[in-house]
Motif scaffolding. Structure first.
Motif, PDB file in Angstrom:
ATOM      1  N   SER A   1      65.747  -6.430  65.600  1.00  0.00           N
ATOM      2  CA  SER A   1      66.080  -5.897  67.434  1.00  0.00           C
ATOM      3  C   SER A   1      66.092  -4.524  67.169  1.00  0.00           C
ATOM      4  O   SER A   1      66.193  -4.110  68.793  1.00  0.00           O
ATOM      5  N   ASP A   2      67.095  -3.625  66.499  1.00  0.00           N
ATOM      6  CA  ASP A   2      66.611  -2.505  67.238  1.00  0.00           C
ATOM      7  C   ASP A   2      65.566  -1.613  65.889  1.00  0.00           C
ATOM      8  O   ASP A   2      65.342  -0.825  67.058  1.00  0.00           O
TER       9      ASP A   2
ATOM     10  N   PRO B   1      61.834  -2.827  68.396  1.00  0.00           N
ATOM     11  CA  PRO B   1      62.954  -2.667  69.763  1.00  0.00           C
ATOM     12  C   PRO B   1      61.312  -3.284  70.694  1.00  0.00           C
ATOM     13  O   PRO B   1      61.470  -4.006  71.902  1.00  0.00           O
TER      14      PRO B   1
ATOM     15  N   GLN C   1      69.250 -10.166  61.772  1.00  0.00           N
ATOM     16  CA  GLN C   1      68.325 -10.392  63.433  1.00  0.00           C
ATOM     17  C   GLN C   1      68.977  -8.822  64.877  1.00  0.00           C
ATOM     18  O   GLN C   1      68.108  -8.893  64.821  1.00  0.00           O
TER      19      GLN C   1
END
Length: 299
Positions: free
Chosen positions: A121-122, A125, A117
């Motif tokens: 998220s990186d 974004p 996760q």
């Protein structure tokens, strides 16, 4: 003394998989010395703005190995014998994570899920971020090439069946033509019971040739001129579209420079692109708009 542009992704995966009680500021002080310079230098190091000399690589590998040894001992395993080598810091992201797991000898399901996760998220974004511009996933039948399309995120992600559906990405909620667009997909294989690092990078992140100059048609920016058959690669996919409004800002966004031909970005370039994107959003938010959406593929 070369920089490692994707080191921040490796560091985040390490933190989520193994855990690290020390803050980045404390680690920066260990590597660069006490004082105000430690934390910013460490941040520049992991984000590829500061060269990773052989001495720094040795120190960072030692810090990681101490934590790996603690994790092993805490689970009743023998003390660490052959740990992470300084040169392992330059491995591709997924090979680096596999190396960590081999050294620590397993990581629990919750830690693997947290690491997955965190990486997503990186790598995506814009997903889940509010904004007037909306990336949408359109679905078409292979036989009729017409019919319903829904914004991703309504009642859940759109489901594609390979061989049955075609798809197209578009952006809604804008009223003018951007200078160019960058569009890519990050694959989440957790619906298959797997994680990104079970595959090679090229199997989990793909680009439309970028930058592109998409057409603005009837209030919708068509990132793909035509719907295309869905590749038979199962999993969840997070799509990201980055619209650049000011062409002069391209040099600050694209790690290949302001005149590169449209193409896919490799792992190092993608990592640097994402770092540049975040900085451009802070420093010149009017120059760039990012939006995200998701869909699933079943075979």
């Amino acid at each position: 003394m070369s920089a490692i542009p994707n080191l921040y992704l490796k560091w985040r995966a390490f933190r989520e998989l193994i855990g690290m009680p020390l803050s980045d500021a404390q680690i920066g002080a260990q590597i660069f010395g006490e004082g105000r310079e430690g934390a910013p230098k460490f941040s520049k190091l992991i984000y590829g703005d500061y060269g990773c000399s052989p001495e720094i690589a040795v120190e960072l590998a030692s810090i990681i190995n101490k934590r790996l040894d603690t994790s092993r001992r805490g689970r009743g395993l023998p003390a660490l014998d052959a740990g992470l080598k300084p040169g392992d810091l330059t491995l591709p992201l997924h090979a680096f994570i596999r190396r960590l797991e081999a050294i620590v000898e397993t990581s629990d399901a919750d830690s693997r899920d947290r690491a997955q996760q965190a990486l997503l998220s990186d790598l995506a974004p814009a997903f889940g971020q509010p904004g007037s511009a909306r990336l949408v996933v359109e679905r078409f039948s292979m036989t009729r090439s017409m019919g319903g399309f829904l914004p991703s995120g309504g009642d859940g992600p759109i489901i594609f069946e390979a061989g049955k559906h075609k798809g197209r990405l578009a952006v809604r909620g804008i009223d003018r033509q951007p200078a160019m667009a960058y569009t890519f997909l990050a694959r989440d294989p957790r619906p298959l019971g797997q994680h990104s690092w079970d595959f090679n990078w090229s199997e989990t992140l793909s680009w439309l040739p970028s930058p592109s100059r998409p057409a603005f048609v009837e209030g919708e920016l068509l990132l793909m001129p035509q719907a295309a058959p869905i590749n038979p690669t199962p999993g969840r996919f997070l799509a990201t579209s980055v619209l650049l409004w000011d062409e002069t800002a391209r040099a600050a966004l694209d790690p290949r420079g302001a005149s590169a031909d449209p193409d896919a970005l490799d792992e190092a370039q993608t990592s640097r692109f994402l770092t540049n994107l975040r900085r451009l959003q802070r420093r010149k938010p009017e120059a760039v708009t990012a939006s995200g959406a998701e869909y699933e593929v079943r075979v």
